[in-house]
Design an enzyme around this catalytic site. Structure first.
Site, PDB file in Angstrom:
ATOM      1  N   ARG A  73      18.953   4.012   0.473  1.00  3.83           N
ATOM      2  CA  ARG A  73      17.834   4.668  -0.212  1.00  3.83           C
ATOM      3  C   ARG A  73      18.253   5.197  -1.576  1.00  3.83           C
ATOM      4  NH1 ARG A  73      14.797   8.684   3.867  1.00  3.83           N
ATOM      5  NH2 ARG A  73      14.250   7.245   5.518  1.00  3.83           N
ATOM      6  N   GLN A 111      -2.573  -0.694  -4.393  1.00  6.16           N
ATOM      7  CA  GLN A 111      -1.195  -0.886  -4.860  1.00  6.16           C
ATOM      8  C   GLN A 111      -0.242  -0.040  -4.014  1.00  6.16           C
ATOM      9  OE1 GLN A 111      -0.778  -0.978  -9.317  1.00  6.16           O
ATOM     10  NE2 GLN A 111      -2.715   0.084  -9.188  1.00  6.16           N
ATOM     11  N   VAL A 113       1.839   1.529  -0.850  1.00  8.05           N
ATOM     12  CA  VAL A 113       2.552   0.948   0.297  1.00  8.05           C
ATOM     13  C   VAL A 113       2.548   1.914   1.486  1.00  8.05           C
ATOM     14  CG1 VAL A 113       4.061  -0.412  -1.204  1.00  8.05           C
ATOM     15  CG2 VAL A 113       4.829   1.856  -0.456  1.00  8.05           C
ATOM     16  N   ASP A 114       1.783   3.020   1.362  1.00  9.81           N
ATOM     17  CA  ASP A 114       1.964   4.140   2.292  1.00  9.81           C
ATOM     18  C   ASP A 114       1.188   4.047   3.600  1.00  9.81           C
ATOM     19  OD1 ASP A 114      -0.688   4.807   1.515  1.00  9.81           O
ATOM     20  OD2 ASP A 114       0.063   6.035  -0.144  1.00  9.81           O
ATOM     21  N   HIS A 129       1.076  -4.630  -2.947  1.00  5.82           N
ATOM     22  CA  HIS A 129       2.511  -4.351  -3.061  1.00  5.82           C
ATOM     23  C   HIS A 129       3.162  -4.205  -1.692  1.00  5.82           C
ATOM     24  CE1 HIS A 129       2.058  -2.710  -7.451  1.00  5.82           C
ATOM     25  NE2 HIS A 129       1.883  -4.018  -7.347  1.00  5.82           N
ATOM     26  N   CYS A 140       8.523 -18.065   5.502  1.00  5.74           N
ATOM     27  CA  CYS A 140       7.256 -18.387   6.170  1.00  5.74           C
ATOM     28  C   CYS A 140       6.211 -17.287   5.977  1.00  5.74           C
ATOM     29  CB  CYS A 140       7.471 -18.669   7.660  1.00  5.74           C
ATOM     30  SG  CYS A 140       7.820 -17.235   8.675  1.00  5.74           S
ATOM     31  N   CYS A 158      14.671 -14.262  10.073  1.00 13.41           N
ATOM     32  CA  CYS A 158      13.354 -14.437  10.700  1.00 13.41           C
ATOM     33  C   CYS A 158      13.496 -15.123  12.062  1.00 13.41           C
ATOM     34  CB  CYS A 158      12.468 -15.277   9.788  1.00 13.41           C
ATOM     35  SG  CYS A 158      10.853 -15.653  10.488  1.00 13.41           S
ATOM     36  N   CYS A 161      11.652 -18.735  11.680  1.00  7.94           N
ATOM     37  CA  CYS A 161      12.113 -19.870  10.879  1.00  7.94           C
ATOM     38  C   CYS A 161      13.575 -19.753  10.437  1.00  7.94           C
ATOM     39  CB  CYS A 161      11.211 -20.063   9.656  1.00  7.94           C
ATOM     40  SG  CYS A 161      11.476 -18.845   8.363  1.00  7.94           S
TER      41      CYS A 161
HETATM   42 ZN   LIG Z   1      10.130 -17.001   8.686  1.00  5.84          ZN
END
Ligand SMILES: [Zn+2]
Length: 179
Positions: A73, A111, A113-114, A129, A140, A158, A161
């Site tokens: 962070r 916009q 992200v919260d 965002h 993917c 992932c 994939c």
């Molecule tokens: Zn994937």
């Protein structure tokens, strides 16, 4: 006061007369929920400096190092993540959820992200965002809840994939990136 009332009535009239109402939302929406904005007085970038916007290139060059820095962070991230963790939707978020429920508001483009629009009950939301509670496969595009993916081994891969997983912002969804 009379002027404010007039403005509100004018806004209400515009909403009622419109065929398809879409709201575009930025950081100002969540300031009343205690999440600092990025720019302006008290803004995260005002305090910590604007971040390097080539985050996605850095991720591709060194996914493991990128993840290590995310998990530490660094910079403004700590204040943003803590602010979001404690935040609850405010009257503005609830008002938009109510307008959607009434059939007046069709879509929110945010916009932020919260996740506060979902927390307030809104359903039709484009999070341009991304969402801080989610991760996304860069190949993917599958989105995962943070808790679904272990970050003990970096970079996480992932399960669908086998490509790298990154935090959610949608710049990860480049077509043909790995073709
Ligand atoms: Zn994937």
């Amino acid at each position: 006061m009379a002027e404010l009332r007039e403005e509100i009535e004018k806004a209400a009239r515009l909403l009622m007369e419109s065929k398809y109402v879409v709201v575009l939302v930025g950081a100002g929406m969540s300031v009343e929920s205690g999440i600092p904005p990025f720019r302006g007085p008290g803004g995260l970038w005002t305090k910590y400096g604007e971040p390097d916007m080539r985050g996605y290139d850095r991720f591709l060059a060194d996914p493991k190092g990128w993840w290590e820095s995310i998990l530490k962070r660094e910079g403004y991230a700590s204040e943003l993540v803590d602010g979001i963790a404690q935040a609850k939707p405010n009257q503005g978020h609830y008002a938009l959820a109510e307008l959607e429920e009434m059939g007046i508001l069709k879509y929110i483009i945010t916009q932020n992200v919260d996740n506060l629009h979902y927390a307030a009950g809104s359903k039709n939301i484009a999070e341009i965002h991304g969402n801080i509670l989610k991760l996304r496969c860069v190949s993917c595009g599958h989105r995962f809840e943070r808790g679904e993916i272990s970050v003990e081994m970096l970079s996480p891969l992932c399960p669908d994939c086998g490509w790298f997983i990154k935090t959610d912002p949608p710049e990860t969804k480049y077509e043909n990136l790995f073709s």
